[in-house]
Design a protein around this motif. Sequence first.
Motif, short mmCIF file in Angstrom:
data_model
loop_
_atom_site.label_atom_id
_atom_site.label_comp_id
_atom_site.label_asym_id
_atom_site.label_seq_id
_atom_site.Cartn_x
_atom_site.Cartn_y
_atom_site.Cartn_z
N SER A 221 12.84 -38.07 25.56
CA SER A 221 12.07 -38.73 24.51
C SER A 221 12.88 -39.77 23.77
CB SER A 221 11.55 -37.70 23.49
OG SER A 221 10.63 -36.82 24.08
N ASN A 222 12.23 -40.86 23.49
CA ASN A 222 12.75 -41.93 22.64
C ASN A 222 11.64 -42.26 21.65
OD1 ASN A 222 13.99 -44.19 21.56
ND2 ASN A 222 13.55 -45.51 23.29
N TRP A 223 11.94 -42.25 20.35
CA TRP A 223 10.90 -42.54 19.39
C TRP A 223 11.44 -43.41 18.26
CZ3 TRP A 223 11.86 -40.18 14.54
CH2 TRP A 223 12.73 -39.08 14.55
N CYS A 224 10.55 -44.05 17.57
CA CYS A 224 10.95 -44.89 16.45
C CYS A 224 9.89 -44.80 15.37
CB CYS A 224 11.17 -46.34 16.88
SG CYS A 224 9.67 -47.18 17.41
N VAL A 225 10.29 -45.11 14.14
CA VAL A 225 9.36 -45.13 13.03
C VAL A 225 9.45 -46.49 12.34
CG1 VAL A 225 9.58 -42.65 12.66
CG2 VAL A 225 10.97 -44.22 11.30
N LEU A 226 8.37 -46.85 11.67
CA LEU A 226 8.37 -48.03 10.81
C LEU A 226 8.95 -47.61 9.47
CD1 LEU A 226 4.89 -49.63 11.62
CD2 LEU A 226 7.11 -50.08 12.67
N PRO A 227 10.08 -48.19 9.06
CA PRO A 227 10.80 -47.67 7.89
C PRO A 227 10.07 -47.84 6.56
CG PRO A 227 11.81 -49.69 8.70
CD PRO A 227 10.81 -49.29 9.72
N ARG A 282 8.16 -57.77 5.78
CA ARG A 282 8.35 -56.55 6.58
C ARG A 282 7.64 -55.36 5.95
NH1 ARG A 282 14.85 -57.38 7.52
NH2 ARG A 282 14.66 -59.21 8.87
N ARG A 283 7.88 -55.17 4.68
CA ARG A 283 7.30 -54.01 4.01
C ARG A 283 5.77 -54.10 3.93
NH1 ARG A 283 6.40 -51.69 -1.16
NH2 ARG A 283 7.20 -49.55 -1.30
N ALA A 359 16.69 -46.78 1.91
CA ALA A 359 16.52 -48.21 2.21
C ALA A 359 15.46 -48.83 1.32
CB ALA A 359 16.17 -48.40 3.68
N ASP A 360 14.37 -48.12 1.11
CA ASP A 360 13.30 -48.66 0.28
C ASP A 360 13.77 -48.85 -1.16
OD1 ASP A 360 10.64 -49.64 0.17
OD2 ASP A 360 9.99 -47.77 -0.79
#
Length: 488
Positions: A221-227, A282-283, A359-360
Motif C-alpha cells: 500500500s501507498n497512500w497520501c492525504v491532502l494536508p 493550496r488550502r 503545518a496548518d
Amino acid sequence: MRRFFRERREKREIAQAVGREGKRRIFSWIHVFRGEAEALIPNDETKLAADIAKGCFSCVGQSHSYNGVQIVPGINAMMMPEGGFKNLSYDPATGIATVGASISVRTCKEFLLTHDRRLLNSGNFMAQTVVGALMTGTHGFGERAVMADAIHALTFLDGNGQRVRLQRGDADFPYVALSFGTIAPIIEIEIETVPTEAFISNSHINRLSKLRELQQGTIASNWCVLPYSDPEDPMMMLHALAHCAVAQRVPEKKSGGGIFAPIARWVIGNYQTLDRFLPMLRRPMQRVLDRLNVKQHTQIQTDPRDLDYLYDPKPGLASERAPDILHGMFSTTYTGYNLAFFVPLEKGPAVVKFIMREADDLRDLGFFLKGIISVREITGTSDVKFAANHREPMAAIDLFADPRDYAWLERLQRLVLQYEPATRPHFGKSALMPEFRSSLGQDNLDRLMNIHRQHYPKANLMFSERVRAFLDVGKPLPGEAAADARLA
C-alpha cells in the motif's frame, strides 16, 4: 525575470560541465545543497585507484537526489555517474544482476526487461544511480521495500585502491549494504531480481478512517492525504496492490464519485499546476475537495513491463504520457523540496494528523505544505542494519514544500522526533540530526565507523558536513564555511 534567466544560465553551465574534469560547481537535485570541488571522472578502475591516491576525496552519485550527502566542497569529487563503470549483466541461473556504479536506475530496469526480470522494489526517481539509490535507503513499498535489502554482494576500492568484496553472510555486510556515503567508492553491486509480474491495482479516493478496511486482501500500500483537508478524518488517496490470479487482462472498473465527481476529477487532474503557480490557493482548493466528499474506486491490471513502478496499465514511464487522475497524485513533484523519514507502521496515520495540525498552524507565517503528505508502507523487516525496517515494519512519510521553505520541513521532522523516538532517517531525504542516533543504535554506528577506519586508515575518504555532524566525528573540513571563517 532576471532570476529566471540566471537559473536557466546556471543549469546550462552545469549541463555543459558534465563529462569534464576540473573545478566545477556541484549541486544536489534541486540545488538546495551545493559546493565547488575538483571533479574527477573515473573512467576505469585503474584511473579511480590513481585518483584515490591523490588525497581526500568523496564520491558523487552515491547519494539520493535531494539532500546532497556527498556534496563536499573543496576536495576531489569522484563523479561516479559520469565514469566508466557501466558493466551490466544478468545470470539466469541465479537471478542475480551485476550493476556498475555508473548505471542509472532507468538503464538497469530497461536492461532487466530484456530478460523479463525486474528489481524487487524501487523509488521513482529514475536518473539516480542504482548504487546511490541502494546506499541511501531509497525504497518502494510492500515486502522488501528498501532497495538495499536485495543486495547479494558489493565491491568497493579501499583507501589503497584495492578491491574489497562483501557478500551477504559476511560479518560487515549488514553495516555496509546501506552506508549513506561512508563506505565508498563502490564500483559494482550484485543484486537479486524477480520475474516481471502483473498486479491488480486498486485506487481509492476516500477518508483516512477507511484505510485499514480498504487494504483488506492487498499485499502492498501507498497512500497520501491532502494536508489541508479535515484534520480529524482527512481526504485520502490510496493505491493498493493485490496478486493477479488470472492470465487474461482484467478490465478496468470504476465506481463511486457522485454528482461532484467531474469537478473533483478536474481539480485533482490539474492540481500540480494550480499548486505550483498559486500556492496561496493550496488550502482553499483542498477545503473545496474535502467538502465535495467524493468517494471513488478504480481497479486496473498493471502492465508487467512498467518501468517506474507506479503500477499503471501501460508499459514504460508514466511521465511520458498524461497522468492517470489517481496515480498522478503519487508522482514526484519536480518543483518542490522533499523531506522524508520513517515512523512505526501503525503510528503512520497519527503522525500524519499531527503534521497536518502543526503545518496548518504555520500558515500565518507564509508556510504551506506542497501538494500531499505521502506514505509508503514498508512491511516485514530487514537484516540490513540501517534499513528503515531493520527492527519493525515502518511507514515512510514524505513531505513536500517549495525549495525556499525546506527549513520548515526540518522543523516538522524535529517535532515528530520529539514525540516518536523510534523515528528513523531516510539518508537521502531526511535532515540528518543527532536525535536519530538512538533509533539507529549507537553500537551500530560505532561499528560502521570502525569498518570505515579499517578500509580508510589515512582518512582520505570524506563525507559531507551533514553526515559528520550526524555521526559526531569531528569539526568542519577545509573548504566548509565554518572552517574557512575560523569558527572551528
